[in-house]
Design an enzyme around this catalytic site. Structure first.
Site, mmCIF file in Angstrom:
data_model
loop_
_atom_site.group_PDB
_atom_site.id
_atom_site.type_symbol
_atom_site.label_atom_id
_atom_site.label_comp_id
_atom_site.label_asym_id
_atom_site.label_seq_id
_atom_site.Cartn_x
_atom_site.Cartn_y
_atom_site.Cartn_z
ATOM 1 N N ASN A 130 0.870 -1.173 0.000
ATOM 2 C CA ASN A 130 0.000 0.000 0.000
ATOM 3 C C ASN A 130 0.910 1.227 0.000
ATOM 4 O O ASN A 130 1.448 1.596 1.040
ATOM 5 C CB ASN A 130 -0.895 -0.023 1.253
ATOM 6 C CG ASN A 130 -1.729 1.236 1.397
ATOM 7 O OD1 ASN A 130 -1.828 2.024 0.451
ATOM 8 N ND2 ASN A 130 -2.333 1.426 2.560
ATOM 9 N N LYS A 142 0.125 4.200 -0.382
ATOM 10 C CA LYS A 142 -0.559 5.413 0.110
ATOM 11 C C LYS A 142 -0.299 6.570 -0.873
ATOM 12 O O LYS A 142 -0.216 6.314 -2.074
ATOM 13 C CB LYS A 142 -0.109 5.735 1.541
ATOM 14 C CG LYS A 142 -0.250 4.498 2.441
ATOM 15 C CD LYS A 142 -0.126 4.784 3.904
ATOM 16 C CE LYS A 142 -0.270 3.472 4.673
ATOM 17 N NZ LYS A 142 -0.309 3.651 6.108
ATOM 18 N N HIS A 182 -9.726 1.380 4.420
ATOM 19 C CA HIS A 182 -8.467 1.585 5.156
ATOM 20 C C HIS A 182 -8.717 2.577 6.294
ATOM 21 O O HIS A 182 -9.478 3.533 6.135
ATOM 22 C CB HIS A 182 -7.379 2.104 4.211
ATOM 23 C CG HIS A 182 -6.027 2.106 4.864
ATOM 24 N ND1 HIS A 182 -5.642 3.096 5.726
ATOM 25 C CD2 HIS A 182 -5.014 1.208 4.825
ATOM 26 C CE1 HIS A 182 -4.429 2.812 6.184
ATOM 27 N NE2 HIS A 182 -4.023 1.674 5.643
ATOM 28 N N GLU A 199 -7.138 5.022 7.382
ATOM 29 C CA GLU A 199 -6.908 6.448 7.065
ATOM 30 C C GLU A 199 -8.115 7.039 6.344
ATOM 31 O O GLU A 199 -8.446 8.208 6.524
ATOM 32 C CB GLU A 199 -5.616 6.594 6.241
ATOM 33 C CG GLU A 199 -4.392 6.386 7.123
ATOM 34 C CD GLU A 199 -3.174 5.805 6.431
ATOM 35 O OE1 GLU A 199 -3.108 5.828 5.188
ATOM 36 O OE2 GLU A 199 -2.277 5.314 7.151
ATOM 37 N N GLU A 218 -5.783 -4.513 10.566
ATOM 38 C CA GLU A 218 -4.743 -3.519 10.802
ATOM 39 C C GLU A 218 -5.091 -2.721 12.056
ATOM 40 O O GLU A 218 -5.883 -1.769 11.984
ATOM 41 C CB GLU A 218 -4.640 -2.561 9.618
ATOM 42 C CG GLU A 218 -4.285 -3.236 8.316
ATOM 43 C CD GLU A 218 -3.743 -2.231 7.316
ATOM 44 O OE1 GLU A 218 -2.578 -2.374 6.915
ATOM 45 O OE2 GLU A 218 -4.458 -1.288 6.953
ATOM 46 N N GLY A 260 2.044 2.652 10.781
ATOM 47 C CA GLY A 260 3.006 3.733 10.602
ATOM 48 C C GLY A 260 3.640 4.198 11.907
ATOM 49 O O GLY A 260 4.300 5.236 11.937
ATOM 50 N N SER A 304 3.006 -1.778 10.549
ATOM 51 C CA SER A 304 4.448 -1.810 10.812
ATOM 52 C C SER A 304 5.082 -3.185 10.566
ATOM 53 O O SER A 304 5.963 -3.607 11.309
ATOM 54 C CB SER A 304 4.747 -1.321 12.231
ATOM 55 O OG SER A 304 4.331 0.030 12.375
HETATM 56 P P1 PGA Z 1 2.547 0.573 7.753
HETATM 57 O O1 PGA Z 1 1.124 0.754 7.023
HETATM 58 O O2 PGA Z 1 3.114 -0.743 7.242
HETATM 59 O O3 PGA Z 1 3.356 1.756 7.321
HETATM 60 O O4 PGA Z 1 2.289 0.516 9.206
HETATM 61 C C1 PGA Z 1 0.251 -0.321 6.829
HETATM 62 C C2 PGA Z 1 -1.033 0.165 6.197
HETATM 63 O O5 PGA Z 1 -1.511 1.248 6.569
HETATM 64 O O6 PGA Z 1 -1.618 -0.506 5.306
#
Ligand code: PGA
Length: 252
Positions: free
Chosen positions: A9, A11, A94, A96, A167, A173, A208
């Site tokens: 992903n 983003k 997601h 976000e 998640e 993140g 992460s």
């Molecule tokens: P990250 O993001 O691996 O940077 O924690 C995962 C995601 O949001 O899909």
């Protein structure tokens, strides 16, 4: 046998130059370990170019889709447009998007419904915030996020196209990963909520994931792969994560 999937992903990261560099690197990769399917989700504006650059063995996905077929929805993209751009995967819900764009469970289910009807593999993202976990509400939150999807008519017939990504929001993140035991516990719980044919959908872990922790996470009984943010932007790290998939495991 459940499929084992690793999804990048990106983003809102990337550029044409980055796309070309990553595609060259991925195309040259001979060993992605025991991962059955590797999928890259760039920003939508790059989906078509990435599809043209990448070998067919890779899937290409979008990070969002609208539920409407077409119309006056400025800035939005429909499932049929994604198909037309060569996209065969999409992320829905997601955290976000839930947080910044107020996407509700019902809307997310509708988005998934329209993507699934268009033949797109759909990855429903679910997960609790830190406050929800601390209040002992993690399972309640995750099950209500899942339930809207399970209400979709005919969803049981889509078992081969539906994927779930757990998640935990507090692990995205942040550099803080759920421990393999915490992740397995929630994945097992999610699987226990899935009816009939859906019991064997792949449930991916995200939050992460790095080369250092991927093998231990992927070795858990109910973890069938990963949704990777930050580490997917670095070719070597992403490839190492794909290679961390255990050769056996994830059997039904
Ligand atoms: P990250 O993001 O691996 O940077 O924690 C995962 C995601 O949001 O899909």
């Amino acid at each position: 046998m459940r499929s084992r999937v690793v999804i990048a992903n990106w983003k809102m990261h990337g550029s044409s130059a980055f796309l070309a560099e990553m595609a060259t690197g991925l195309n040259a990769e001979q060993d992605l370990g025991a991962t059955d399917q590797v999928v890259i989700c760039p920003p939508s504006v790059y989906v078509q170019s990435l599809r043209q650059l990448l070998k067919d063995t890779y899937g290409v996905g979008a990070q969002n889709v609208n539920d409407a077929a077409e119309g006056a929805y400025t800035g939005e993209i429909s499932a049929s447009m994604l198909v037309d751009s060569g996209c065969d995967w999409v992320l829905v819900g997601h955290s976000e998007r839930r947080q910044y764009y107020a996407e509700s469970n019902d809307w997310i289910a509708k988005k998934a419904g329209s993507a699934l009807s268009a033949g797109i593999n759909s990855v429903l993202c679910i997960g609790e915030t830190l406050a929800e976990r601390q209040q002992g509400k993690a399972e309640q939150v995750v099950s209500s996020q899942l339930n809207s999807m399970l209400q979709l008519e005919g969803i049981e017939k889509r078992a081969d196209q539906l994927f779930i990504a757990y998640e935990p929001v507090w692990a995205i993140g942040t550099g803080e990963t759920a421990s393999p035991e915490q992740a397995q516990e929630m994945h097992g719980f999610i699987r226990s909520l899935l009816p009939g044919e859906l019991k064997n959908v792949a449930i991916l872990y995200g939050g992460s994931v790095k080369p250092e922790n991927a093998a231990e996470l992927f070795a858990q009984d109910d973890i069938d792969g990963g949704l990777i943010g930050g580490a997917s932007l670095v070719l070597e790290q992403f490839v190492d994560i794909c290679r961390a998939m255990p050769v056996t495991g994830s059997t039904t």
